[in-house]
Design a protein around this motif. Structure first.
Motif, mmCIF file in Angstrom:
data_model
loop_
_atom_site.group_PDB
_atom_site.id
_atom_site.type_symbol
_atom_site.label_atom_id
_atom_site.label_comp_id
_atom_site.label_asym_id
_atom_site.label_seq_id
_atom_site.Cartn_x
_atom_site.Cartn_y
_atom_site.Cartn_z
ATOM 1 N N LYS A 1 0.830 -1.215 0.000
ATOM 2 C CA LYS A 1 0.000 0.000 0.000
ATOM 3 C C LYS A 1 0.862 1.261 0.000
ATOM 4 O O LYS A 1 0.477 2.283 -0.570
ATOM 5 N N LEU B 1 0.620 4.738 -2.850
ATOM 6 C CA LEU B 1 0.000 5.966 -2.339
ATOM 7 C C LEU B 1 -0.199 6.978 -3.476
ATOM 8 O O LEU B 1 0.683 7.142 -4.332
ATOM 9 N N PRO B 2 -1.340 7.681 -3.514
ATOM 10 C CA PRO B 2 -1.603 8.653 -4.595
ATOM 11 C C PRO B 2 -0.530 9.739 -4.725
ATOM 12 O O PRO B 2 -0.272 10.234 -5.809
ATOM 13 N N VAL B 3 0.138 10.083 -3.611
ATOM 14 C CA VAL B 3 1.126 11.164 -3.660
ATOM 15 C C VAL B 3 2.329 10.788 -4.535
ATOM 16 O O VAL B 3 3.048 11.662 -5.023
ATOM 17 N N GLN C 1 1.241 16.430 1.954
ATOM 18 C CA GLN C 1 0.444 15.283 1.490
ATOM 19 C C GLN C 1 1.162 13.963 1.765
ATOM 20 O O GLN C 1 0.526 12.970 2.130
ATOM 21 N N LYS D 1 0.714 13.242 5.413
ATOM 22 C CA LYS D 1 -0.700 13.002 5.721
ATOM 23 C C LYS D 1 -1.132 11.607 5.255
ATOM 24 O O LYS D 1 -1.785 10.859 5.990
ATOM 25 N N GLU D 2 -0.729 11.252 4.032
ATOM 26 C CA GLU D 2 -1.164 9.961 3.478
ATOM 27 C C GLU D 2 -0.534 8.801 4.237
ATOM 28 O O GLU D 2 -1.188 7.789 4.498
ATOM 29 N N GLY E 1 -2.208 8.570 7.539
ATOM 30 C CA GLY E 1 -3.551 7.998 7.362
ATOM 31 C C GLY E 1 -3.498 6.493 7.140
ATOM 32 O O GLY E 1 -4.366 5.753 7.614
ATOM 33 N N LEU E 2 -2.469 6.029 6.449
ATOM 34 C CA LEU E 2 -2.303 4.592 6.200
ATOM 35 C C LEU E 2 -2.080 3.856 7.519
ATOM 36 O O LEU E 2 -2.614 2.769 7.745
ATOM 37 N N VAL F 1 -5.352 3.345 2.501
ATOM 38 C CA VAL F 1 -4.777 4.538 1.891
ATOM 39 C C VAL F 1 -5.624 5.738 2.275
ATOM 40 O O VAL F 1 -6.846 5.722 2.141
ATOM 41 N N TYR F 2 -4.957 6.804 2.763
ATOM 42 C CA TYR F 2 -5.671 8.028 3.162
ATOM 43 C C TYR F 2 -6.121 8.775 1.919
ATOM 44 O O TYR F 2 -5.348 9.048 1.023
ATOM 45 N N ALA F 3 -7.398 9.091 1.847
ATOM 46 C CA ALA F 3 -7.934 9.778 0.672
ATOM 47 C C ALA F 3 -8.177 11.226 1.007
ATOM 48 O O ALA F 3 -8.648 11.528 2.084
#
Length: 590
Positions: A544, A548-550, A574, A577-578, A581-582, A588-590
């Motif tokens: 994961k 991550l989106p970042v 970000q 934060k992500e 959040g994980l 995964v933090y959205a």
């Protein structure tokens, strides 16, 4: 002048007799067409001449006339935006006079004798001046102010100085020396190409020459007044790297020498530079560039002179107090010209047939680089940085020209054929390249850019080396045998390679990266590494973390414009934060 006769012709080498006044490196005129040549050996009455033009039709009994002068270049207004051959004949003038090919024996002055330049005096009548002092200025191009200097070794009182429009051969000032003789000063100087121009003092190379190329500026920097070489096999991108340096390097003047390379590469420069805008002034880059073109279809012997012609012009602009970058493409072709002439002189060959003095000649060339305090009362500072491309056959870096070059230069950008085939450009291998200026540059960067610059650079290099070691294990036992920490190293090293070191020379934003943006880009990648390491210690799943989106925003940071790099603060937040959040939600933090 003395006149002799040809007794033997062997390609570009002509042997003559009856030239009693000839000295080494004097310029001579050979045959009825007056071909330009240079004395390279004297044995008793036999004088060996290196002819810079095609010698077919020359035979025993033809006349040889010695000019009594060494091979020299004309230095003055009119050089910028010019394209010259290896012995400083202006190719644009030759095209107009004789067509697309250089007519044998054509004699064209390097600087336009008819164009008038507006001379503004700086010195006054009655001033005492010495060599290197600035007498006045000429606005040569929109970008460059050409400084008219007192010739070296001249000292005295300004007896007369004029303001107005003059040609380069008209007298603009008169200087009365202490012995009573008067020296007429024009806007043009002549200087022998094989003689180094004098300066007051050589300074240590401490200031980096920013190039906008991330792999160079961050990992293997070169300084103003430094020396670098780019060896690599055919197709690995030597010429493109040199073009990028010529376009973007932090230098006020660029001298580009096409020495034995293909004509289409010089054509690329000629077509591109007038269209490219100088990032500092918005004017075409050609307005601060001098081109020396001695391509592979031009006489071989003139390649040898082209290197010296280029560096003498570069030294002249350095003496004005400018930072000059000289690109030589390539010194291998220059060495081949040396080898051919040495063979025809029947000298004892060294390794692979090159002359035994190859190392000395290369050292003499590169040693003319440097950051100096120029002649003159104002103690101005100038710098000449030399970057030479080397084209070893088959990419064999153990051959004599590469090895002789590595003994004298301080930066080695090793181009790698495998990287080039993988379309990774610049194809500079981060495991075999080095810079001996890195410690000096690190101190500068820590002070001027960020105190963590050196630490980030060291971490990036360590990760790339760790990746190379881990890849060996992966090839043997597969990636599943690695721990999550090791897999993270592979992932972050891949990000350094693809998102930071890989650079697109043809992308309008990615082609150039400022030092500040380079630092911020590398900081993003290594911040992710640092935070991900902490997360793995707390049990976060690696699968994961890497998705991550970042990660997408980190990869696209290279395409962020210089004026928008403040947005990198948001990406840093970000990342934290992500990953946080994980850890909190296991998702995964959205």
């Amino acid at each position: 002048m003395s006149q002799g006769v040809v007794v033997k012709v062997s390609g570009p080498l002509v042997v003559a007799t009856n030239l009693p006044e000839a000295k080494m490196f004097d310029v001579v005129r050979v045959g009825h067409q007056g071909l330009i040549g240079e004395v390279i050996e004297i044995r008793g009455e036999r004088v060996s001449i290196q002819v810079y033009e095609e010698t077919s039709g020359i035979g025993p009994g033809d006349p040889v006339v010695s000019t009594g002068q060494p091979l020299s270049v004309e230095l003055g207004p009119g050089m910028l935006e010019g394209i010259f051959d290896g012995i400083q004949r202006p190719l644009d003038v030759i095209v107009n006079q004789a067509g697309s090919f250089i007519t044998r024996g054509i004699d064209v002055p390097a600087l336009n004798r008819e164009k008038k330049w507006y001379f503004r005096p700086v010195a006054k009548e009655g001033d005492r001046v010495t060599g290197g002092d600035i007498l006045g200025t000429v606005q040569e191009t929109v970008i460059v102010e050409h400084k008219i200097m007192v010739p070296p070794y001249v000292e005295g009182v300004v007896e007369e100085i004029k303001e107005g429009e003059f040609t380069v051969t008209e007298v603009v000032a008169k200087i009365r020396k202490d012995d009573g003789t008067v020296v007429d000063v024009t806007m043009m100087q002549k200087w022998p190409v094989r003689k180094t121009r004098p300066y007051k003092q050589k300074l240590p190379p401490e200031i980096p020459m920013a190039t906008g190329q991330r792999v160079i500026d961050t990992l293997f920097p070169v300084t103003k007044g430094g020396t670098a070489c780019i060896p690599g096999p055919f197709g690995s991108g030597k010429t493109v790297v040199q073009h990028q340096l010529a376009k973007w390097a932090d230098a006020e003047i660029v001298v580009y020498i096409g020495c034995g390379e293909r004509g289409n590469e010089m054509t690329d420069v000629l077509m591109e530079f007038p269209e490219l805008k100088d990032p500092k002034t918005g004017e075409p880059l050609m307005k601060r560039t001098v081109l020396i073109a001695n391509t592979s279809n031009m006489p071989v012997a003139a390649r040898e002179a082209s290197i010296y012609t280029g560096i003498t012009i570069a030294e002249y602009f350095r003496d004005m107090g400018y930072s000059v970058a000289l690109m030589a493409d390539s010194t291998s072709r220059w060495a081949e010209a040396l080898r051919e002439m040495s063979g025809r002189l029947e000298e004892m060959p060294g390794e692979e047939g090159y002359p035994a003095y190859l190392s000395r000649r290369l050292a003499e060339f590169y040693e003319r680089a440097g950051r100096v305090i120029c002649l003159g009362k104002d103690e101005r500072e100038g710098a000449l940085t030399v970057v030479g491309a080397v084209s070893p056959p088959g990419g064999d870096l153990s051959e004599p020209v590469t090895q002789a070059t590595l003994r004298v230069v301080k930066v080695f950008w090793a181009l790698d054929a495998q990287l080039a085939y993988a379309r990774h450009f610049p194809a500079i291998n981060w495991l075999t390249s080095y810079s001996l200026y890195s410690d000096t540059v690190e101190r500068y960067m820590n002070n001027k850019i960020d105190k963590n610059w050196g630490e980030l650079r060291a971490t990036a290099i360590r990760l790339l080396q760790d990746e190379a070691n881990l890849q060996e294990i992966v090839r043997l036992v597969g990636i599943d045998a690695l721990s999550t920490k090791d897999r993270l190293i592979l992932e972050v090293a891949r990000s350094i390679r693809e998102d930071f070191l890989h650079q697109n020379a043809f992308h309008e934003v990615d082609t150039y990266t400022s030092l500040q943006k380079q630092f911020r880009m590398l900081k993003l990648i290594l911040l992710f590494y640092e935070e991900a390491q902490k997360a793995l210690d707390k049990g976060a799943p690696f699968a994961k973390l890497e998705k991550l989106p970042v990660r997408e925003r980190i990869a696209r940071a290279k395409y962020v414009k210089e004026e928008d790099i403040a947005n990198f603060d948001e990406i840093e937040e970000q990342i934290k934060k992500e990953i946080a959040g994980l850890l909190e939600g296991g998702e995964v933090y959205a």
